[in-house]
Design an enzyme around this catalytic site. Structure first.
Site, mmCIF file in Angstrom:
data_model
loop_
_atom_site.group_PDB
_atom_site.id
_atom_site.type_symbol
_atom_site.label_atom_id
_atom_site.label_comp_id
_atom_site.label_asym_id
_atom_site.label_seq_id
_atom_site.Cartn_x
_atom_site.Cartn_y
_atom_site.Cartn_z
ATOM 1 N N CYS A 82 0.479 -10.168 23.890
ATOM 2 C CA CYS A 82 -0.672 -9.809 23.061
ATOM 3 C C CYS A 82 -1.553 -10.837 23.244
ATOM 4 O O CYS A 82 -1.480 -11.964 23.405
ATOM 5 C CB CYS A 82 0.105 -9.891 21.535
ATOM 6 S SG CYS A 82 -1.407 -9.814 20.363
ATOM 7 N N CYS A 153 0.987 3.665 26.126
ATOM 8 C CA CYS A 153 -0.290 3.688 26.739
ATOM 9 C C CYS A 153 -1.177 2.541 25.914
ATOM 10 O O CYS A 153 -1.567 2.673 24.908
ATOM 11 C CB CYS A 153 -1.120 4.970 26.549
ATOM 12 S SG CYS A 153 -2.419 5.163 27.435
#
Length: 173
Positions: A82, A153
Site C-alpha cells: 500500500c 484491478c
C-alpha cells in the site's frame, strides 16, 4: 413510458442515493480470518505522506487513467505494498497482464484487503481497500484467469513495488 423503462428508472432512482451516501469509513468486509488492526488515523493526515495524485486515489476514491502506471510493465519478483501505510497487498507471482491498462492480480495477500459494495456506476461492483489504512486500491471482477477467476484491478499510484530481495519498509501509520 413503457412498463419496463419505468421499472428500470425506479431501480436506478432507488440505488443512486446509496452511491452518494455510502462512505468507505463504513464497515469493510475483510477477506480472511487474518487480523490486521485498522489504523485510527484521519484521512487528511495521510496528505503529508503521499503525493497529491495518490491521495486522490487512496482517500477520495478516484481512478487513474488506464495505461498511466509504471507498474503495468513491472514483472520482477517482489511485493506490492500500500502506498500509504506500506502493508503488503500483493505478491508478484499473482500479477498478470489483463489488457485493461491497470496492474492486475489474481489474488491478494490473505487478510490484507477489505471489500465493500460500490454503486457509483449504478451497477454493483466490489471495491477493495487496504485493510489497515482503508486506502482505496481498486475493484475486483470475476473475469480473471483460472483457477480463481478473479481480477484484482489496482490503481498503480495506490501501490509501491519492492523488488526481491530488498526488505520491506516498516509499516507506517
Amino acid at each position: 413510458m413503457q412498463r419496463r423503462t419505468f421499472l428500470i428508472s425506479l431501480g436506478i432512482a432507488a440505488v443512486s442515493p446509496l452511491a452518494v451516501f455510502y462512505r468507505p469509513e463504513q464497515a469493510l468486509a475483510v477477506s480472511s480470518p487474518v487480523i490486521v488492526e485498522r489504523l485510527k488515523k484521519p484521512r487528511k493526515a495521510w496528505r503529508e505522506l503521499v503525493s497529491p495524485e495518490a491521495y486522490k486515489i487512496l482517500f477520495e476514491e478516484h481512478t487513474e487513467a488506464p495505461g498511466s502506471s509504471e507498474l503495468n510493465n513491472e514483472y520482477r519478483e517482489g511485493k506490492y505494498i500500500c502506498a500509504a501505510c506500506y502493508l503488503p497487498l500483493f505478491e508478484s507471482q499473482y500479477k498478470y497482464d489483463s489488457g485493461t491498462g491497470w496492474p492486475s492480480f489474481t489474488q491478494p495477500v490473505s487478510g490484507h484487503i477489505g471489500t465493500k459494495r460500490d454503486f457509483k456506476l449504478i451497477i454493483l461492483r466490489t471495491e477493495y481497500h487496504c485493510a489497515r489504512c482503508g486506502g482505496h486500491q481498486g475493484h475486483v471482477f470475476s473475469d480473471g484467469p483460472r483457477p480463481r477467476g478473479e481480477r484484482w484491478c489496482n490503481n498503480g499510484l495506490a501501490l509501491k513495488f519492492i523488488a526481491s530481495p530488498e526488505p520491506l519498509p516498516p509499516l507506517r501509520g
